[in-house]
Design an enzyme around this catalytic site. Structure first.
Site, PDB file in Angstrom:
ATOM      1  N   HIS A 150       0.828  -1.214   0.000  1.00  0.00           N
ATOM      2  CA  HIS A 150       0.000   0.000   0.000  1.00  0.00           C
ATOM      3  C   HIS A 150       0.854   1.254   0.000  1.00  0.00           C
ATOM      4  CE1 HIS A 150       0.780   0.781   4.285  1.00  0.00           C
ATOM      5  NE2 HIS A 150       0.586  -0.514   4.483  1.00  0.00           N
ATOM      6  N   CYS A 166       3.202  -4.628   6.876  1.00  0.00           N
ATOM      7  CA  CYS A 166       2.753  -4.368   5.515  1.00  0.00           C
ATOM      8  C   CYS A 166       3.851  -3.653   4.724  1.00  0.00           C
ATOM      9  CB  CYS A 166       1.478  -3.542   5.516  1.00  0.00           C
ATOM     10  SG  CYS A 166       0.030  -4.487   6.027  1.00  0.00           S
TER      11      CYS A 166
END
Length: 215
Positions: A150, A166
């Site tokens: 992301h 992440c």
């Protein structure tokens, strides 16, 4: 030159809309850090046994590669999980979202609450959202792993081990990758655990001709 070894990932990122919610996952002294030149997007000469269209994440060196063909890839700088949040494996992009909302995992909310940082149950997408402009949700066996590739509202974190696992990218880079990688794209994350299988790759440096003339 790159060796064969990589990656790390974990539940969604660690921050809320305001700096106070990110304090436990970032080092305040580096918040104004400029992104080092080596982490800027580059076309590189790249060899691998993975097929074109594959994403390879090298969390040790903080690079993500989108394999384009024989001896060709685009290299992006990334931010990855801090100590204790590393992982490896072969996953797929299960879904994608533009300006995604952020739902911190319950474990993260409890952890942050214990440190005095109250995270929202859900934060709507937008410039202040820690997932940034785009998110690609990583699935294994048809199930969401809770790991994502992301964007970030903290571009200074690129090249560092600061997330809860992440894979962070600068917003302009995640938009670029998002447009190229469809749902179903294979993602090989190389890092702790050695669960990425028999993956070979070598980064041979910037592709001067493609950089100068395109293609």
């Amino acid at each position: 030159m790159m060796a064969v070894m990589m990656a790390s990932e974990a539940p969604a990122q660690s921050s809320g809309a305001r700096p106070a919610t990110t304090a436990s996952d970032v080092a305040p002294s580096v918040r104004n850090r400029a992104v080092p030149e080596k982490y800027k997007r580059r076309m590189v000469r790249f060899s691998t046994n993975e097929a074109p269209g594959t994403i390879i994440v090298d969390t040790h060196n903080k690079f993500l590669y989108y394999v384009e063909g024989k001896n060709r890839a685009t290299r992006y700088g990334i931010g990855v999980g801090r100590e204790g949040f590393g992982w490896s494996g072969v996953v797929k992009i299960g879904r994608k979202a533009e300006w995604p909302s952020w739902t911190p995992p319950a474990e993260m909310r409890r952890r942050e609450a214990a440190r005095g940082h109250i995270l929202p149950a859900v934060q709507k997408g937008g410039p202040d959202n820690p997932l940034g402009a785009r998110a690609m949700y990583l699935y294994k066996g048809g199930r969401d792993t809770i790991f994502r590739i992301h964007g970030t509202n903290q571009p200074w974190s690129i090249g560092l081990n600061l997330s809860s696992g992440c894979i962070r990218m600068m917003n302009k880079d995640v938009e670029h990758l998002y447009s190229r990688a469809p749902v179903g794209t294979k993602v090989v994350v190389i890092g702790p655990g050695n669960k990425h299988g028999d993956v070979a790759f070598e980064d041979r440096g910037i592709d001067i001709l493609r950089t100068l003339f395109g293609g």
